[in-house]
Design a protein around this motif. Structure first.
Motif, mmCIF file in Angstrom:
data_model
loop_
_atom_site.group_PDB
_atom_site.id
_atom_site.type_symbol
_atom_site.label_atom_id
_atom_site.label_comp_id
_atom_site.label_asym_id
_atom_site.label_seq_id
_atom_site.Cartn_x
_atom_site.Cartn_y
_atom_site.Cartn_z
ATOM 1 N N GLY A 11 0.805 -1.213 0.000
ATOM 2 C CA GLY A 11 0.000 0.000 0.000
ATOM 3 C C GLY A 11 0.838 1.263 0.000
ATOM 4 N N ALA A 12 2.057 1.176 0.541
ATOM 5 C CA ALA A 12 2.948 2.339 0.570
ATOM 6 C C ALA A 12 3.763 2.484 -0.710
ATOM 7 N N ARG A 13 3.670 1.497 -1.619
ATOM 8 C CA ARG A 13 4.552 1.492 -2.791
ATOM 9 C C ARG A 13 3.836 1.397 -4.135
ATOM 10 N N LEU A 14 2.629 0.880 -4.150
ATOM 11 C CA LEU A 14 1.910 0.716 -5.414
ATOM 12 C C LEU A 14 0.711 1.651 -5.462
ATOM 13 N N PRO A 15 0.288 2.046 -6.659
ATOM 14 C CA PRO A 15 -0.890 2.930 -6.766
ATOM 15 C C PRO A 15 -2.126 2.272 -6.167
ATOM 16 N N ALA A 16 -2.915 3.066 -5.456
ATOM 17 C CA ALA A 16 -4.126 2.538 -4.821
ATOM 18 C C ALA A 16 -5.086 1.976 -5.858
ATOM 19 N N SER A 17 -5.136 2.617 -7.036
ATOM 20 C CA SER A 17 -6.047 2.135 -8.074
ATOM 21 C C SER A 17 -5.638 0.752 -8.573
ATOM 22 N N ALA A 18 -4.340 0.498 -8.637
ATOM 23 C CA ALA A 18 -3.863 -0.820 -9.075
ATOM 24 C C ALA A 18 -4.223 -1.880 -8.039
ATOM 25 N N LEU A 19 -3.965 -1.601 -6.768
ATOM 26 C CA LEU A 19 -4.287 -2.562 -5.716
ATOM 27 C C LEU A 19 -5.782 -2.832 -5.655
ATOM 28 N N ALA A 20 -6.588 -1.797 -5.895
ATOM 29 C CA ALA A 20 -8.046 -1.963 -5.850
ATOM 30 C C ALA A 20 -8.548 -2.882 -6.955
ATOM 31 N N SER A 21 -7.767 -3.027 -8.028
ATOM 32 C CA SER A 21 -8.187 -3.873 -9.145
ATOM 33 C C SER A 21 -7.914 -5.354 -8.901
ATOM 34 N N TRP A 22 -7.075 -5.668 -7.898
ATOM 35 C CA TRP A 22 -6.726 -7.056 -7.641
ATOM 36 C C TRP A 22 -7.963 -7.833 -7.174
ATOM 37 N N GLY A 23 -8.314 -8.839 -7.916
ATOM 38 C CA GLY A 23 -9.466 -9.665 -7.567
ATOM 39 C C GLY A 23 -10.793 -9.110 -8.027
ATOM 40 N N THR A 24 -10.789 -7.894 -8.577
ATOM 41 C CA THR A 24 -12.032 -7.303 -9.075
ATOM 42 C C THR A 24 -12.008 -7.176 -10.600
ATOM 43 N N ALA A 25 -10.873 -6.796 -11.161
ATOM 44 C CA ALA A 25 -10.748 -6.763 -12.629
ATOM 45 C C ALA A 25 -10.682 -8.201 -13.143
ATOM 46 N N PRO A 26 -11.350 -8.503 -14.257
ATOM 47 C CA PRO A 26 -11.360 -9.869 -14.790
ATOM 48 C C PRO A 26 -9.952 -10.421 -15.008
ATOM 49 N N GLY A 27 -9.731 -11.649 -14.539
ATOM 50 C CA GLY A 27 -8.446 -12.319 -14.743
ATOM 51 C C GLY A 27 -7.391 -12.007 -13.719
ATOM 52 N N THR A 28 -7.681 -11.091 -12.767
ATOM 53 C CA THR A 28 -6.689 -10.776 -11.744
ATOM 54 C C THR A 28 -6.894 -11.646 -10.511
ATOM 55 N N LYS A 29 -5.881 -11.650 -9.641
ATOM 56 C CA LYS A 29 -5.955 -12.388 -8.387
ATOM 57 C C LYS A 29 -5.982 -11.420 -7.215
ATOM 58 N N THR A 30 -6.183 -11.936 -6.007
ATOM 59 C CA THR A 30 -6.335 -11.098 -4.821
ATOM 60 C C THR A 30 -5.030 -11.015 -4.033
ATOM 61 N N LEU A 31 -5.019 -10.121 -3.068
ATOM 62 C CA LEU A 31 -3.866 -9.997 -2.171
ATOM 63 C C LEU A 31 -3.612 -11.323 -1.452
ATOM 64 N N LEU A 32 -4.666 -12.029 -1.083
ATOM 65 C CA LEU A 32 -4.498 -13.315 -0.412
ATOM 66 C C LEU A 32 -3.802 -14.317 -1.323
ATOM 67 N N ASN A 33 -4.105 -14.290 -2.613
ATOM 68 C CA ASN A 33 -3.390 -15.155 -3.555
ATOM 69 C C ASN A 33 -1.876 -14.912 -3.477
ATOM 70 N N LEU A 34 -1.490 -13.633 -3.517
ATOM 71 C CA LEU A 34 -0.068 -13.301 -3.474
ATOM 72 C C LEU A 34 0.550 -13.732 -2.153
ATOM 73 N N PHE A 35 -0.152 -13.497 -1.047
ATOM 74 C CA PHE A 35 0.369 -13.900 0.264
ATOM 75 C C PHE A 35 0.587 -15.410 0.324
ATOM 76 N N LEU A 36 -0.338 -16.189 -0.248
ATOM 77 C CA LEU A 36 -0.196 -17.644 -0.248
ATOM 78 C C LEU A 36 0.956 -18.080 -1.155
ATOM 79 N N GLU A 37 1.124 -17.422 -2.296
ATOM 80 C CA GLU A 37 2.270 -17.724 -3.158
ATOM 81 C C GLU A 37 3.583 -17.503 -2.412
ATOM 82 N N LEU A 38 3.664 -16.401 -1.691
ATOM 83 C CA LEU A 38 4.869 -16.099 -0.928
ATOM 84 C C LEU A 38 5.082 -17.124 0.184
ATOM 85 N N SER A 39 4.018 -17.469 0.884
ATOM 86 C CA SER A 39 4.112 -18.418 1.995
ATOM 87 C C SER A 39 4.547 -19.795 1.526
ATOM 88 N N GLN A 40 4.108 -20.184 0.311
ATOM 89 C CA GLN A 40 4.413 -21.510 -0.223
ATOM 90 C C GLN A 40 5.699 -21.535 -1.036
#
Length: 235
Positions: free
Chosen positions: A23-52
């Motif tokens: 949130g401190a580094r990427l545009p808010a509009s880009a983050l808001a599109s994660w999981g809402t724009a068709p074909g994108t994934k959510t913040l939780l997806n990224l967190f799970l990718e990192l965890s795994q």
């Protein structure tokens, strides 16, 4: 003079810590599109990718301009599996059905591909990709892998986040278990992120079905050119 050490991956013990960092580094509009724009994934997806261990986030390069343009980079190793049948046809994925009901185009047909896990060889990742995306009964013969190549572009799954793809091409031949002509679809057998629930967070988006087509002769050659240009656009 010593060469500079490679940047260390960033660690995020909680979803909130990842959200605050991005949130401190990427545009808010880009983050808001994660999981809402068709074909994108959510913040939780990224967190799970990192965890795994399926990807890492790296800090910006030392160059000031690059720091401003790309303050953080998502680095992913991807195995791409070029499966051919007995007639020389190339198996290409044409689309995916996601858990939110979206039918995601692959940006042009492309070979089966899979994010690699820590310590996993490209051949092992290819065999796992076959099991998870084509089915447990499918058998292919792994023929060998090429030297990896690196590409960088903005992630299609996480708009606004720069991605570095280390691409490992693996060649294989069908032994048994799939139709060897025309089009068919398969059920995804490897993604279980939709079972992970974090209170207050948008659920992870997963792949439910894969759509495939055998391409032959000139069409297969064209598809390989498309793969060279667009590989991993949706990883």
């Amino acid at each position: 003079m010593r060469s500079p050490s490679p940047p260390r991956p960033l660690a995020f013990p909680t979803l909130d810590s990842l959200a605050a960092f991005l949130g401190a580094r990427l545009p808010a509009s880009a983050l808001a599109s994660w999981g809402t724009a068709p074909g994108t994934k959510t913040l939780l997806n990224l967190f799970l990718e990192l965890s795994q261990g399926e990807c890492v986030l790296l800090p910006a390069a030392a160059d000031a301009q690059q720091q401003e343009e790309h303050p953080v980079v998502r680095a992913v190793h991807v195995a791409t599996v070029r499966i051919r049948n007995r007639r020389g046809g190339l198996l290409m994925e044409t689309g995916q059905l996601l858990s939110d009901g979206t039918l995601r185009s692959r940006g042009g047909p492309r070979p089966l591909s899979e994010k690699m896990r820590p310590g996993e060889t490209s051949e092992a990742a290819a065999a796992r990709a076959v099991r998870e995306e084509l089915g447990e009964r499918v058998r292919v013969q792994i023929l060998g892998a090429e030297e990896p190549r690196v590409e960088e572009r903005e992630s299609a799954s996480y708009p606004g986040l720069q991605a570095r793809y280390v691409l490992h091409a693996v060649d294989a031949e069908v032994v048994e278990g799939v139709p060897e002509d025309g089009e068919f679809d398969t059920e995804e057998g490897g993604e279980h992120e939709d079972e992970v629930v974090v209170e207050g967070a948008a659920p992870a988006i997963t792949v439910k079905r894969h759509y495939w087509r055998w391409m032959h002769d000139g069409a297969a050659a064209t598809a390989e050119e498309v793969e060279e240009e667009r590989q991993s656009a949706n990883q």
